[in-house]
Design a protein around this motif. Structure first.
Motif, PDB file in Angstrom:
ATOM      1  N   ALA A  50     -30.723  40.432  95.913  1.00 38.86           N
ATOM      2  CA  ALA A  50     -29.852  41.445  96.508  1.00 38.86           C
ATOM      3  C   ALA A  50     -29.697  42.647  95.582  1.00 38.86           C
ATOM      4  CB  ALA A  50     -28.483  40.840  96.830  1.00 38.86           C
ATOM      5  N   VAL A  51     -29.604  42.407  94.278  1.00 40.00           N
ATOM      6  CA  VAL A  51     -29.450  43.505  93.314  1.00 40.00           C
ATOM      7  C   VAL A  51     -30.644  44.454  93.373  1.00 40.00           C
ATOM      8  CG1 VAL A  51     -29.444  44.041  90.843  1.00 40.00           C
ATOM      9  CG2 VAL A  51     -27.890  42.300  91.745  1.00 40.00           C
ATOM     10  N   TYR A  52     -31.855  43.909  93.349  1.00 35.36           N
ATOM     11  CA  TYR A  52     -33.045  44.768  93.341  1.00 35.36           C
ATOM     12  C   TYR A  52     -33.254  45.438  94.697  1.00 35.36           C
ATOM     13  CZ  TYR A  52     -33.952  42.503  88.898  1.00 35.36           C
ATOM     14  OH  TYR A  52     -33.833  42.048  87.599  1.00 35.36           O
ATOM     15  N   TRP A  83     -35.248  59.306  94.015  1.00 31.70           N
ATOM     16  CA  TRP A  83     -36.460  58.509  94.236  1.00 31.70           C
ATOM     17  C   TRP A  83     -37.102  58.099  92.909  1.00 31.70           C
ATOM     18  CZ3 TRP A  83     -39.931  59.979  99.009  1.00 31.70           C
ATOM     19  CH2 TRP A  83     -39.142  59.921 100.176  1.00 31.70           C
ATOM     20  N   LEU A  84     -36.823  58.830  91.839  1.00 30.30           N
ATOM     21  CA  LEU A  84     -37.366  58.475  90.527  1.00 30.30           C
ATOM     22  C   LEU A  84     -36.806  57.158  90.020  1.00 30.30           C
ATOM     23  CD1 LEU A  84     -37.258  61.988  88.785  1.00 30.30           C
ATOM     24  CD2 LEU A  84     -39.239  60.846  89.815  1.00 30.30           C
ATOM     25  N   LEU A  85     -35.659  56.742  90.546  1.00 30.09           N
ATOM     26  CA  LEU A  85     -35.069  55.464  90.132  1.00 30.09           C
ATOM     27  C   LEU A  85     -35.894  54.272  90.604  1.00 30.09           C
ATOM     28  CD1 LEU A  85     -31.279  56.174  90.849  1.00 30.09           C
ATOM     29  CD2 LEU A  85     -32.453  56.173  88.627  1.00 30.09           C
ATOM     30  N   VAL A  86     -36.840  54.526  91.501  1.00 31.39           N
ATOM     31  CA  VAL A  86     -37.714  53.451  91.966  1.00 31.39           C
ATOM     32  C   VAL A  86     -38.497  52.848  90.799  1.00 31.39           C
ATOM     33  CG1 VAL A  86     -39.805  52.994  93.313  1.00 31.39           C
ATOM     34  CG2 VAL A  86     -37.921  54.282  94.326  1.00 31.39           C
ATOM     35  N   VAL A  87     -38.897  53.687  89.845  1.00 31.17           N
ATOM     36  CA  VAL A  87     -39.746  53.211  88.739  1.00 31.17           C
ATOM     37  C   VAL A  87     -39.022  52.176  87.883  1.00 31.17           C
ATOM     38  CG1 VAL A  87     -41.038  53.895  86.691  1.00 31.17           C
ATOM     39  CG2 VAL A  87     -41.098  55.327  88.742  1.00 31.17           C
ATOM     40  N   PRO A  88     -37.826  52.478  87.328  1.00 31.11           N
ATOM     41  CA  PRO A  88     -37.155  51.429  86.532  1.00 31.11           C
ATOM     42  C   PRO A  88     -36.738  50.225  87.370  1.00 31.11           C
ATOM     43  CG  PRO A  88     -35.713  53.337  86.805  1.00 31.11           C
ATOM     44  CD  PRO A  88     -37.062  53.745  87.285  1.00 31.11           C
ATOM     45  N   ALA A  89     -36.367  50.446  88.628  1.00 37.42           N
ATOM     46  CA  ALA A  89     -35.980  49.314  89.476  1.00 37.42           C
ATOM     47  C   ALA A  89     -37.156  48.365  89.691  1.00 37.42           C
ATOM     48  CB  ALA A  89     -35.440  49.820  90.809  1.00 37.42           C
ATOM     49  N   LEU A  90     -38.346  48.915  89.961  1.00 35.49           N
ATOM     50  CA  LEU A  90     -39.529  48.076  90.178  1.00 35.49           C
ATOM     51  C   LEU A  90     -39.962  47.377  88.895  1.00 35.49           C
ATOM     52  CD1 LEU A  90     -41.947  49.943  92.607  1.00 35.49           C
ATOM     53  CD2 LEU A  90     -40.552  47.928  93.034  1.00 35.49           C
ATOM     54  N   ASP A 143     -30.789  46.337  96.751  1.00 33.07           N
ATOM     55  CA  ASP A 143     -29.783  47.398  96.814  1.00 33.07           C
ATOM     56  C   ASP A 143     -30.178  48.597  95.945  1.00 33.07           C
ATOM     57  OD1 ASP A 143     -28.236  46.038  98.590  1.00 33.07           O
ATOM     58  OD2 ASP A 143     -26.757  45.341  97.132  1.00 33.07           O
ATOM     59  N   LEU A 144     -30.749  48.332  94.774  1.00 33.64           N
ATOM     60  CA  LEU A 144     -31.166  49.440  93.915  1.00 33.64           C
ATOM     61  C   LEU A 144     -32.257  50.279  94.571  1.00 33.64           C
ATOM     62  CD1 LEU A 144     -31.245  47.959  90.294  1.00 33.64           C
ATOM     63  CD2 LEU A 144     -29.701  49.689  91.225  1.00 33.64           C
ATOM     64  N   MET A 145     -33.195  49.623  95.237  1.00 31.33           N
ATOM     65  CA  MET A 145     -34.254  50.362  95.916  1.00 31.33           C
ATOM     66  C   MET A 145     -33.698  51.155  97.093  1.00 31.33           C
ATOM     67  SD  MET A 145     -37.180  50.031  94.424  1.00 31.33           S
ATOM     68  CE  MET A 145     -38.392  50.340  95.703  1.00 31.33           C
ATOM     69  N   ARG A 146     -32.774  50.568  97.839  1.00 30.95           N
ATOM     70  CA  ARG A 146     -32.156  51.311  98.948  1.00 30.95           C
ATOM     71  C   ARG A 146     -31.354  52.498  98.432  1.00 30.95           C
ATOM     72  NH1 ARG A 146     -30.289  45.808 102.111  1.00 30.95           N
ATOM     73  NH2 ARG A 146     -32.128  45.608 103.458  1.00 30.95           N
ATOM     74  N   PHE A 147     -30.634  52.303  97.345  1.00 29.86           N
ATOM     75  CA  PHE A 147     -29.855  53.396  96.766  1.00 29.86           C
ATOM     76  C   PHE A 147     -30.776  54.524  96.288  1.00 29.86           C
ATOM     77  CE2 PHE A 147     -27.995  55.287  92.880  1.00 29.86           C
ATOM     78  CZ  PHE A 147     -26.910  55.928  93.455  1.00 29.86           C
ATOM     79  N   ALA A 148     -31.942  54.156  95.745  1.00 35.01           N
ATOM     80  CA  ALA A 148     -32.866  55.168  95.236  1.00 35.01           C
ATOM     81  C   ALA A 148     -33.531  55.951  96.360  1.00 35.01           C
ATOM     82  CB  ALA A 148     -33.928  54.498  94.360  1.00 35.01           C
ATOM     83  N   LEU A 149     -33.837  55.296  97.482  1.00 31.19           N
ATOM     84  CA  LEU A 149     -34.659  55.916  98.514  1.00 31.19           C
ATOM     85  C   LEU A 149     -33.880  56.473  99.699  1.00 31.19           C
ATOM     86  CD1 LEU A 149     -37.570  53.294  98.614  1.00 31.19           C
ATOM     87  CD2 LEU A 149     -37.637  55.578  97.606  1.00 31.19           C
ATOM     88  N   ILE A 150     -32.744  55.872 100.041  1.00 35.80           N
ATOM     89  CA  ILE A 150     -32.037  56.237 101.276  1.00 35.80           C
ATOM     90  C   ILE A 150     -30.743  56.940 100.908  1.00 35.80           C
ATOM     91  CG2 ILE A 150     -31.112  55.355 103.444  1.00 35.80           C
ATOM     92  CD1 ILE A 150     -32.850  52.853 103.044  1.00 35.80           C
ATOM     93  N   ASP A 151     -30.612  58.195 101.304  1.00 35.12           N
ATOM     94  CA  ASP A 151     -29.427  58.957 100.891  1.00 35.12           C
ATOM     95  C   ASP A 151     -28.153  58.463 101.556  1.00 35.12           C
ATOM     96  OD1 ASP A 151     -30.198  59.774 103.373  1.00 35.12           O
ATOM     97  OD2 ASP A 151     -30.022  61.935 102.985  1.00 35.12           O
TER      98      ASP A 151
END
Length: 309
Positions: free
Chosen positions: A257-259, A182-189, A261-269
């Motif tokens: 689509a890239v952003y 979930w910490l990956l949300v910060v750089p993705a956003l 997918d990154l948010m889904r990868f960060a939040l949804i296992d």
């Protein structure tokens, strides 16, 4: 009794043409005058924009606060609007069209896509009208015009952060556990914010000179949404359908689509790395730099034309 009339003095002769007295450049240099609204150099423009950072933040917050001030529910609509959009998309695409088949955790998958896409969509639409919709402010005050599209994108980021609180509740209600990813949300956003701001600046310059673009943008954005996998998995959509590899690559690496997918990868296992395009973080950084830097320079080059005419 006589009245004496004074003869008016003869007017001073005009200076001959070509002399220093009538040369505007010489007069301006003599009295230290500069062109009003002239475009500064790029480093100076960046410094002036940084000096207005408090204005940008305050302007964005004020716009966000006043956005739903006339509504009965007030700021509740900041969260309710994207949730209602997600509910409509779930009924149409998830239930009627069956795009939820084969997609684990479809509701968190869909809501994440809708929230992230809304951030980009709203930023681009707000940027398109940033100059043309604020002509009174542009003509009355002298400030870096880039402050306007940046503040509108910051407003949309603030609204997304409110929506993320609702998204976290949805994830927990549907059994998605919080993890370190979930910490990956910060750089993705942050990367998405830079990308959105760059595109908003491009659209702000185009919209300032061609207001009809604002009428065209909803159709372009709707098409962009459909090819960005907001309501469905691009992997499942293209799997075994005989699409040329170049088409699949273009679909998976388009910036929205890239952003998403990154948010889904960060939040949804259940959204695993094999569903991401190759070098996804490189694509995210590349799109942010291309749009952010390119859009800023493109906007700056027309600085002195905004509000004219």
């Amino acid at each position: 009794m006589s009245q004496v009339l004074d003869t008016p003095p003869a007017p001073a002769p005009f200076p001959p043409r070509g002399t220093d007295a009538e040369d505007p450049a010489v007069l301006a240099a003599r009295y230290g005058l500069t062109v009003s609204g002239a475009r500064p150099s790029l480093p100076a423009y960046v410094r002036r924009l940084w000096q207005r950072r408090h204005f940008i933040t305050a302007f964005a917050t004020a716009k966000l606060t006043s956005q739903y001030s006339q509504a009965k529910l007030g700021q509740v609509w900041q969260v309710a609007t994207p949730l209602l959009n997600a509910a409509v998309y779930f009924f149409i695409f998830g239930v009627l069209m069956g795009t939820s088949r084969g997609v684990p955790d479809y509701i968190p998958f869909l809501v994440t896509g809708v929230f992230v896409w809304t951030f980009t969509q709203s930023s681009v639409m707000a940027g398109t009208k940033a100059i043309s919709g604020s002509l009174g402010l542009v003509r009355a005050l002298h400030f870096p015009r880039a402050s306007l599209p940046v503040s509108y994108c910051l407003q949309q980021l603030q609204q997304l952060l409110f929506s993320m609180c609702a998204l976290v509740v949805i994830l927990l209600c549907f059994g998605v556990p919080p993890t370190a990813s979930w910490l990956l949300v910060v750089p993705a956003l942050l990367l998405q914010f830079v990308f959105n701001t760059g595109v908003a600046m491009i659209m702000a310059r185009l919209g300032a000179h061609t207001p009809d673009i604002a009428q065209l943008m909803p159709f372009l954005l709707r098409t962009w949404m459909y090819v960005s996998g907001v309501m469905w998995s691009l992997t499942h959509l293209t799997e075994g359908k005989g699409f040329p590899p170049i088409v699949i690559t273009l679909l998976q690496t388009n910036p929205a689509a890239v952003y998403i997918d990154l948010m889904r990868f960060a939040l949804i296992d259940s959204f695993t790395a094999d569903q991401l395009p190759a070098h996804v973080w490189a694509w995210a950084v590349g799109w942010a730099l291309l749009a952010g830097v390119g859009g800023f320079i493109y906007f700056w080059k027309a600085e002195e034309t905004y509000g004219r005419g």
